[in-house]
Write a protein that holds these residues in place. Structure first.
Motif, PDB file in Angstrom:
ATOM      1  N   UNK A   1       0.829  -1.211   0.000  1.00 32.93           N
ATOM      2  CA  UNK A   1       0.000   0.000   0.000  1.00 32.93           C
ATOM      3  C   UNK A   1       0.861   1.258   0.000  1.00 32.93           C
ATOM      4  N   UNK A   2       1.982   1.201   0.720  1.00 30.54           N
ATOM      5  CA  UNK A   2       2.858   2.372   0.798  1.00 30.54           C
ATOM      6  C   UNK A   2       3.465   2.687  -0.566  1.00 30.54           C
ATOM      7  N   UNK A   3       3.885   1.668  -1.292  1.00 26.86           N
ATOM      8  CA  UNK A   3       4.446   1.889  -2.625  1.00 26.86           C
ATOM      9  C   UNK A   3       3.388   2.468  -3.559  1.00 26.86           C
ATOM     10  N   UNK A   4       2.174   1.953  -3.474  1.00 31.80           N
ATOM     11  CA  UNK A   4       1.096   2.492  -4.310  1.00 31.80           C
ATOM     12  C   UNK A   4       0.837   3.952  -3.970  1.00 31.80           C
ATOM     13  N   UNK A   5       0.904   4.292  -2.673  1.00 32.92           N
ATOM     14  CA  UNK A   5       0.693   5.686  -2.256  1.00 32.92           C
ATOM     15  C   UNK A   5       1.822   6.577  -2.757  1.00 32.92           C
ATOM     16  N   UNK A   6       3.046   6.069  -2.707  1.00 34.26           N
ATOM     17  CA  UNK A   6       4.180   6.829  -3.221  1.00 34.26           C
ATOM     18  C   UNK A   6       3.998   7.122  -4.708  1.00 34.26           C
ATOM     19  N   UNK A   7       3.517   6.138  -5.441  1.00 37.84           N
ATOM     20  CA  UNK A   7       3.312   6.337  -6.876  1.00 37.84           C
ATOM     21  C   UNK A   7       2.218   7.367  -7.146  1.00 37.84           C
ATOM     22  N   UNK A   8       1.188   7.359  -6.319  1.00 40.89           N
ATOM     23  CA  UNK A   8       0.121   8.349  -6.477  1.00 40.89           C
ATOM     24  C   UNK A   8       0.611   9.757  -6.151  1.00 40.89           C
ATOM     25  N   UNK A   9       1.446   9.856  -5.109  1.00 39.31           N
ATOM     26  CA  UNK A   9       1.942  11.167  -4.689  1.00 39.31           C
ATOM     27  C   UNK A   9       3.034  11.699  -5.597  1.00 39.31           C
ATOM     28  N   UNK A  10       3.752  10.793  -6.269  1.00 37.82           N
ATOM     29  CA  UNK A  10       4.863  11.198  -7.143  1.00 37.82           C
ATOM     30  C   UNK A  10       4.737  10.483  -8.491  1.00 37.82           C
TER      31      UNK A  10
END
Length: 234
Positions: free
Chosen positions: A36-45
């Motif tokens: 989930x954290x990697x997916x959030x990083x991709x959404x934010x950047x």
């Protein structure tokens, strides 16, 4: 006359059982969170490459383990904090390090598109990364003996295709109990030092162990993909 006395395995016993349970709990707890954290990083950047996001993971992990080591080292030196309480805090912090390393390893796997399908594979990768060179040596030998090298790809990618993951995990766990536990015990003694010395040793020691984790992850997973693989897409 033959000696039928059973050989005692120094890696067995109550302590080994506790370490094994702690590691497995850490892996299970961090699997979904890392993804989930990697997916959030991709959404934010959204414009950043896998290589750039892995650098973010490296920095986050090193900052976390350094801060936790410094905090515990400082707490252990506070007047009135007994040795038993201090050692308890160090024990908790050691579990935090294991969880942070598990989170980091599984997040890196997600960035690289390494499809880890079960807990045994996750444990194999986490122990390899935490052990450093000795862990990658065990994994490399297993991949070579299993004919996985011909499949191409990173060491991590080839390793998860091994048919003998449980056998590899058994070897990794024995090494983990001997090598990792010794390092943490030595560092724990340093954290009990007075004044700011314990905090300095705690922060420096954790960062040093953290750097081993990061460097081993880079060696095991290899160069990040130039674009986002479909398996990492949310």
């Amino acid at each position: 006359m033959s000696d039928n006395t059973p050989v005692t395995d120094k890696t067995s016993g109550p302590l080994a059982g506790l370490v094994t349970v702690a590691l497995r709990r850490a892996v299970r707890a961090q699997t979904g969170a890392a993804r989930d954290y990697v997916h959030k990083l991709r959404e934010d950047h959204p414009t950043e490459s896998p290589a750039r996001l892995r650098k973010r993971l490296d920095s986050r992990f090193l900052t976390l383990v350094t801060a936790s080591g410094t905090a515990v080292g400082a707490t252990a030196a506070v007047p009135g904090v007994g040795t038993v309480l201090a050692l308890g805090a160090i024990g908790v912090e050691s579990l935090i390090f294991v969880e942070a390393a598990a989170f980091y390893t599984l997040a890196v796997a997600e960035i690289h598109g390494v499809d880890v399908s079960d807990t045994a594979q996750e444990e194999m990768l986490v122990m390899t990364i935490m052990l450093g060179a000795s862990g990658t040596a065990i994994l490399s030998n297993a991949v070579g003996s299993g004919g996985g090298a011909a499949a191409g790809g990173s060491l991590a990618g080839r390793a998860i295709r091994l048919p003998s993951v449980k056998e590899v995990n058994s070897k990794l766990m024995k090494r983990f109990l001997k090598r990792y536990a010794t390092k943490r015990a030595t560092l724990a003694l340093g954290k009990l030092a007075p004044a700011g010395i314990g905090a300095a040793i705690g922060g420096w020691g954790n960062r040093r162990l953290g750097r081993v984790v990061v460097d081993t992850a880079h060696a095991t997973f290899g160069t990040p993909p130039t674009g986002w693989p479909a398996t990492a897409a949310g």
